[in-house]
Enzyme design. Structure first.
Site, PDB file in Angstrom:
ATOM      1  N   TYR A  92       0.820  -1.213   0.000  1.00  0.00           N
ATOM      2  CA  TYR A  92       0.000   0.000   0.000  1.00  0.00           C
ATOM      3  C   TYR A  92       0.856   1.266   0.000  1.00  0.00           C
ATOM      4  CZ  TYR A  92      -4.208   2.726   1.208  1.00  0.00           C
ATOM      5  OH  TYR A  92      -5.274   3.601   1.215  1.00  0.00           O
ATOM      6  N   SER A 186       1.306  -7.670   1.929  1.00  0.00           N
ATOM      7  CA  SER A 186       0.307  -6.700   2.363  1.00  0.00           C
ATOM      8  C   SER A 186      -0.672  -6.420   1.217  1.00  0.00           C
ATOM      9  CB  SER A 186       0.988  -5.437   2.886  1.00  0.00           C
ATOM     10  OG  SER A 186       0.054  -4.609   3.547  1.00  0.00           O
ATOM     11  N   GLN A 187      -0.787  -5.164   0.740  1.00  0.00           N
ATOM     12  CA  GLN A 187      -1.650  -4.925  -0.416  1.00  0.00           C
ATOM     13  C   GLN A 187      -1.231  -5.809  -1.586  1.00  0.00           C
ATOM     14  OE1 GLN A 187      -3.099  -0.930  -2.338  1.00  0.00           O
ATOM     15  NE2 GLN A 187      -1.105  -1.430  -3.202  1.00  0.00           N
ATOM     16  N   ASP A 272       0.040  -8.737  14.242  1.00  0.00           N
ATOM     17  CA  ASP A 272      -0.188  -7.832  13.113  1.00  0.00           C
ATOM     18  C   ASP A 272      -1.499  -7.062  13.319  1.00  0.00           C
ATOM     19  OD1 ASP A 272      -0.494  -6.559  10.676  1.00  0.00           O
ATOM     20  OD2 ASP A 272      -0.005  -8.335   9.477  1.00  0.00           O
ATOM     21  N   HIS A 302       3.219  -6.164  11.416  1.00  0.00           N
ATOM     22  CA  HIS A 302       2.968  -6.242   9.978  1.00  0.00           C
ATOM     23  C   HIS A 302       4.226  -6.464   9.143  1.00  0.00           C
ATOM     24  CE1 HIS A 302       0.435  -6.064   6.533  1.00  0.00           C
ATOM     25  NE2 HIS A 302       0.957  -4.953   6.057  1.00  0.00           N
TER      26      HIS A 302
END
Length: 325
Positions: A92, A186-187, A272, A302
């Site tokens: 992200y 992640s993203q 996370d 994360h």
């Protein structure tokens, strides 16, 4: 932050709270049909980087709406035959950055294609791809852009770009289209899940601490961004929760996972707060292919497994490519 989500034993069976739309497959078939109505027009321009062990190509291809999307293709310098290919999606706020930041997979002997992220690339790594589509009022970030309807939501464009990135990577003569894997963190992991559910002939899928999963739980469990963007939007636009969650259900990694047809390697971190572990396990437990495993990092947030998870993938991916030789 200590462990805040479900106990690990419950995570092992948790499958999420998101209801799958009845027309989920029809929506994505229509999206990809419209996207493919535009010629892929993949272009690969050699780049002089000062790197001597790899060759780098500046890539442009037509994504959703025919919009130009950038990327890098990096291959070992001595390559003259098609190679197994790793397509990577970015976290992200990030963009494709500079070529020398993407050397791991070419150093391991693979072709590596990294897709730029439309409209992003200004937070922690630079990008070069605009998102020419406007938006109704939205919270700063990308989570609520066009969120009132599935057809206008930002991630419809990004997920379609991801499918086209695989097609663009396969268009180059130094990539082996029959041996393509997708990865991301992640993203990037969320895009990996979407592409893993939409492209039927991948040989491997590796999402790390994936974002964009189990929206009903994620948006209520964590107050950390980016999920908090949705909460902020609904705090302001009262009474729209059901409508927004309906839109998000078309983009939930749990539903794409149910369509996963390739071996998968996930990772989750039990502390996370950005992508709570229950949301990751919801996608993992829903992954349809029987060959799947998840690495669990007990005391990590994360950042997940970081370089340790890269080492796991460096052992795991070559075996999947060999299985498909």
């Amino acid at each position: 932050m200590a462990v805040f989500d479900l106990p690990l034993a419950e995570l092992r069976t948790y499958r999420g709270a998101s209801a799958e739309p009845a027309d989920f497959d029809a929506f994505w078939a229509k999206t990809l049909h419209e996207t493919r109505a535009h010629e892929l027009a993949a272009r690969f321009e050699p780049v002089e980087t000062g790197l001597r062990t790899v060759r780098v190509y500046d890539v442009t291809f037509a994504g959703f709406g025919g919009h130009p999307v950038k990327g890098w293709l990096t291959v070992p310098a001595a390559t003259d035959e098609p190679l197994p290919t790793v397509v990577e999606f970015i976290g992200y706020g990030g963009g494709r950055d500079l070529p020398h930041t993407h050397l791991l997979w070419a150093s391991a002997g693979f072709a590596h294609f990294v897709m730029d992220t439309r409209g992003q690339g200004s937070a922690w790594s630079g990008g070069d791809t605009a998102d020419p589509v406007g938006s109704a009022p939205a919270v700063p970030g990308f989570m609520t852009r066009g969120v009132e309807e599935p057809e206008t939501y930002y991630y419809r464009r990004l997920f379609a770009d991801g499918v086209r990135a695989v097609e663009a990577a396969r268009a180059h003569p130094l990539t082996d289209a029959s041996r393509t894997a997708v990865i991301g963190t992640s993203q990037g992991g969320g895009v990996t899940l979407a592409v893993g559910g939409l492209v039927p002939d991948l040989v491997a899928v590796a999402p790390d601490v994936p974002f964009l999963c189990d929206f009903p739980r994620a948006t209520r469990l964590t107050d950390r961004s980016p999920y908090r963007e949705i909460g902020t939007y609904l705090k302001t636009h009262r009474g729209r929760t059901e409508r927004v969650l309906r839109t998000l259900s078309y983009f939930d990694g749990v539903h794409f996972a149910a369509r996963g047809r390739a071996p998968a390697l996930f990772s989750a971190a039990l502390e996370d707060q950005t992508c709570p572990p229950s949301t990751v396990f919801a996608a993992f437990n829903s992954w349809a292919h029987a060959d799947k495993t998840i690495e669990v990092y007990d005391f990590n947030d994360h950042e997940g497994g970081g370089t340790h998870q890269e080492a796991v993938k460096l052992r795991w991916l070559p075996a999947r490519f060999r299985d498909n030789t």
